[in-house]
Structure formats: structure tokens, C-alpha cells
Design a protein around this motif. Structure first.
Motif, mmCIF file in Angstrom:
data_model
loop_
_atom_site.group_PDB
_atom_site.id
_atom_site.type_symbol
_atom_site.label_atom_id
_atom_site.label_comp_id
_atom_site.label_asym_id
_atom_site.label_seq_id
_atom_site.Cartn_x
_atom_site.Cartn_y
_atom_site.Cartn_z
ATOM 1 N N GLU A 1 0.816 -1.206 0.000
ATOM 2 C CA GLU A 1 0.000 0.000 0.000
ATOM 3 C C GLU A 1 0.852 1.258 0.000
ATOM 4 O O GLU A 1 0.403 2.311 -0.461
ATOM 5 C CB GLU A 1 -0.924 -0.030 1.227
ATOM 6 N N ASN A 2 2.099 1.168 0.473
ATOM 7 C CA ASN A 2 2.956 2.345 0.560
ATOM 8 C C ASN A 2 3.901 2.480 -0.642
ATOM 9 O O ASN A 2 4.869 3.240 -0.591
ATOM 10 C CB ASN A 2 3.781 2.315 1.850
ATOM 11 N N VAL A 3 3.618 1.770 -1.722
ATOM 12 C CA VAL A 3 4.481 1.799 -2.908
ATOM 13 C C VAL A 3 3.633 2.059 -4.151
ATOM 14 O O VAL A 3 2.547 1.494 -4.314
ATOM 15 C CB VAL A 3 5.246 0.468 -3.077
ATOM 16 N N ILE A 4 4.144 2.931 -5.026
ATOM 17 C CA ILE A 4 3.538 3.179 -6.325
ATOM 18 C C ILE A 4 4.643 3.078 -7.366
ATOM 19 O O ILE A 4 5.819 3.268 -7.054
ATOM 20 C CB ILE A 4 2.852 4.571 -6.358
ATOM 21 N N PHE A 5 4.283 2.749 -8.603
ATOM 22 C CA PHE A 5 5.292 2.505 -9.635
ATOM 23 C C PHE A 5 5.139 3.520 -10.762
ATOM 24 O O PHE A 5 4.065 3.636 -11.362
ATOM 25 C CB PHE A 5 5.137 1.082 -10.196
ATOM 26 N N TYR A 6 6.225 4.261 -11.045
ATOM 27 C CA TYR A 6 6.283 5.189 -12.169
ATOM 28 C C TYR A 6 7.379 4.700 -13.122
ATOM 29 O O TYR A 6 8.478 4.342 -12.686
ATOM 30 C CB TYR A 6 6.628 6.608 -11.711
ATOM 31 N N ALA A 7 7.073 4.724 -14.403
ATOM 32 C CA ALA A 7 8.068 4.317 -15.406
ATOM 33 C C ALA A 7 8.042 5.288 -16.576
ATOM 34 O O ALA A 7 7.007 5.880 -16.883
ATOM 35 C CB ALA A 7 7.782 2.901 -15.900
ATOM 36 N N THR A 8 9.189 5.455 -17.224
ATOM 37 C CA THR A 8 9.266 6.251 -18.443
ATOM 38 C C THR A 8 9.681 5.345 -19.590
ATOM 39 O O THR A 8 10.394 4.352 -19.393
ATOM 40 C CB THR A 8 10.272 7.407 -18.320
ATOM 41 N N SER A 9 9.218 5.672 -20.781
ATOM 42 C CA SER A 9 9.559 4.870 -21.952
ATOM 43 C C SER A 9 9.315 5.697 -23.210
ATOM 44 O O SER A 9 8.455 6.580 -23.225
ATOM 45 C CB SER A 9 8.706 3.594 -22.001
ATOM 46 N N ASN A 10 10.060 5.396 -24.260
ATOM 47 C CA ASN A 10 9.790 6.004 -25.559
ATOM 48 C C ASN A 10 8.663 5.279 -26.281
ATOM 49 O O ASN A 10 8.168 5.742 -27.302
ATOM 50 C CB ASN A 10 11.045 5.989 -26.434
ATOM 51 N N ARG A 11 8.248 4.112 -25.738
ATOM 52 C CA ARG A 11 7.226 3.289 -26.377
ATOM 53 C C ARG A 11 5.965 3.258 -25.520
ATOM 54 O O ARG A 11 6.039 3.026 -24.312
ATOM 55 C CB ARG A 11 7.729 1.858 -26.565
ATOM 56 N N ARG A 12 4.839 3.413 -26.165
ATOM 57 C CA ARG A 12 3.576 3.413 -25.429
ATOM 58 C C ARG A 12 3.260 2.043 -24.840
ATOM 59 O O ARG A 12 2.711 1.934 -23.745
ATOM 60 C CB ARG A 12 2.440 3.856 -26.353
ATOM 61 N N HIS A 13 3.582 0.969 -25.577
ATOM 62 C CA HIS A 13 3.275 -0.378 -25.106
ATOM 63 C C HIS A 13 4.515 -1.105 -24.584
ATOM 64 O O HIS A 13 4.457 -2.309 -24.344
ATOM 65 C CB HIS A 13 2.622 -1.196 -26.214
#
Length: 300
Positions: free
Chosen positions: A183-195
Motif C-alpha cells: 500500500e505504501n508503494v507506487i510505480f512510475y516508469a518512463t519509456s519512448n514506447r507506449r506499449h
């Protein structure tokens, strides 16, 4: 070389030899992983080795104030609102920031953390995990689960190749696993690809599979685990100038507006593109020519 005298008694000799072997193995073994201190810093880097993995504190985050990020106003406000809600213990979504390179995707993640912690110091921390360490996510979550802080798990430039099965580990952690993410963790990611996968890989699955629909669904379903899809697109010239004006004002760089624009246009033409990264690189060049250090805190 000094000759080592071994004991004449066989039992004593064997014990001495075993002690020497144990000492040699101890010297070869990696040091134990440091104990995780969740108050040591506002950012950490996850290292998968030595097992079971450890978190290295980052003394200072390489980030810019969120007010200096221009040309991405809509996605900036959405991500900041999501992050603030998460920091308050309210429901929030995992986020995938995708699109044009150099438009501030990773900068926005770090800036959002800085903005939240500016209002409530120490409320959150950023944990960077490298793509190749995705399979060790369960071990990382074990270390974070019992902490009183809230964490943004951050993977920069996330993507997967044709033979890469690591995406299945990430799918299970984001949603669908028996434990799920804490509950105390969220995930953010970056990418050049949408999928998160190459287009030709998806097309190949569609053309060669017995059931093309099911094959493609399996490959692209990872991005569905992110509740927020925030797209970043190439900036216009007006956005490019707005970025430059913000940096010039923040660091008090003395240059006439007409000269700034003329030099910035020439700079972008030599790079073949306009983006936040190109704008910042120009500002670094300009500050160097003006003799101004950019290590100083930006002006309000």
C-alpha cells in the motif's frame, strides 16, 4: 618465502588447513548488504547483488524545480496531483510516462517528488530500479513493505525486447499477483514506447500466432497495468522559448531576449530537434559563456 610449519598431529593439521580455507573463502565472499535505513535519504538506488539486494541512499537528487518544467503543463499537473494524493494515503495510480525523447519524463517524476516533500519533508522517497533488475522486485518490496514512508518505485527508459520475459515479473507485481504491491508503494516508469515493446515485435506476434488476438493481448497487456498513460510530444517553438525564458529568469542569466532566441534557434537546428533536453543543454552552454554557475539554487 617463509615456510609455514604445519602441526605434526593429523587432526590438528586438518583443523589448521580448514581454518585457512575458511579464511580465504571469507576474503573472497562479498561483504554483507547494508541494513536498509528508511530515513537516510529521499532517494535510493536498488542493487540486486549481493543477494537478497540492498538499497543505496542517494545524498542529493539530480532534479529541477517543477515550476521550471514548461511545455508539459497538462501531464505535469496530472502526475503532481496523483503523487500528492498518494502521499496523503489516498488512492492513486501507477503511471507510465511515454513519448518523445528529451521532453522531461524522468525530470517530471523527480520534480513531483521534490514538490511533495517541499510541503511535507520526508513524506516520500524515490527508489530507482534498473530494467535488468525487474525480476528482483519481490525482494525489493519486502524491504519497503514495513516502512512508515511512502515510496515511488521508478524505472527510467523501461522497454522489453523480443526474447525478454522480465515483463511478466512486472505484471505480477503491478496487479494480479497474490501479494500485489504494498500500500505504501507506487510505480512510475518512463519509456519512448507506449506499449513498452517494439512495434515490429507486436506485428510479428500478430502475423505468426495461431490466435493473433491472444498473442498481441499478452504482449501489450503490461501497459494496461498503468492507470495513468501520460504522453509527451515534440515541443513547438513557443514551448521551446518558454523553457528557455524560465531557465534564464531562474538563474538570472543576463542576455537580451532577441539574442537569446536567435542563438537558441541556431542551437536547436544544429541538434535537429527542439525539446526540454536541448533547451537545458543550450542553457548550460550559455551559462558557461556568461561565467555563471548553474549549481546555485534557482531564484524564486
Amino acid at each position: 618465502m617463509k615456510k609455514v610449519e604445519l602441526p605434526t598431529d593429523p587432526t590438528t593439521a586438518i583443523a589448521a588447513s580448514l581454518a585457512q580455507i575458511a579464511a580465504a573463502l571469507e576474503r573472497l565472499a562479498p561483504p554483507p548488504a547494508p541494513v536498509f535505513d528508511d530515513k537516510a535519504a529521499d532517494a535510493y538506488v536498488w542493487h540486486a547483488l549481493p543477494l537478497p539486494g540492498w538499497l543505496e541512499p542517494v545524498p542529493q537528487i539530480n532534479a529541477v524545480p517543477i515550476k521550471l518544467l514548461r511545455g508539459v503543463d497538462r501531464v505535469r499537473d496530472i502526475l503532481l496531483d496523483n503523487t500528492e494524493r498518494f502521499a496523503r494515503g489516498l488512492p492513486a495510480n501507477n503511471a507510465l510516462l511515454w513519448g518523445a525523447r528529451g521532453m522531461g519524463k524522468s525530470s517530471l517524476v523527480k520534480a513531483a517528488l521534490g514538490a511533495v516533500n517541499a510541503d511535507k519533508p520526508g513524506a516520500m522517497a524515490l527508489v530507482e530500479i534498473h530494467r535488468e533488475d525487474i525480476p528482483t522486485l519481490p525482494e525489493l518490496l519486502k524491504q519497503l513493505r514495513d516502512s512508515q514512508r511512502r515510496y515511488i518505485l521508478f524505472c527510467d527508459d523501461l522497454s522489453f525486447d523480443a526474447e525478454d520475459q522480465h515483463y511478466k515479473s512486472l505484471k505480477a507485481v503491478l496487479e494480479g499477483g497474490i501479494e500485489g504491491r504494498p500500500e505504501n508503494v507506487i510505480f512510475y516508469a518512463t519509456s519512448n514506447r507506449r506499449h513498452l515493446l517494439p512495434r515490429d515485435m507486436v506485428d510479428n506476434e500478430r502475423s505468426t500466432a495461431i490466435n493473433p488476438g491472444e498473442a498481441v493481448e499478452e504482449k501489450v497487456s503490461l501497459s494496461d497495468r498503468f492507470g495513468l498513460w501520460l504522453g509527451f510530444h515534440s515541443c513547438s517553438q513557443d514551448d521551446y522559448f518558454a523553457m528557455l525564458d524560465a531557465y534564464v529568469a531562474a538563474y538570472d542569466l543576463k542576455i537580451e531576449p532577441e539574442k537569446l532566441r536567435a542563438e537558441a534557434v541556431e542551437w536547436s537546428m544544429t541538434r535537429g530537434s527542439r525539446s526540454g533536453r536541448v533547451a537545458w543543454q543550450f542553457i548550460q552552454d550559455l551559462a558557461g559563456r556568461l561565467g555563471v554557475r548553474l549549481t546555485q539554487k534557482p531564484l524564486s
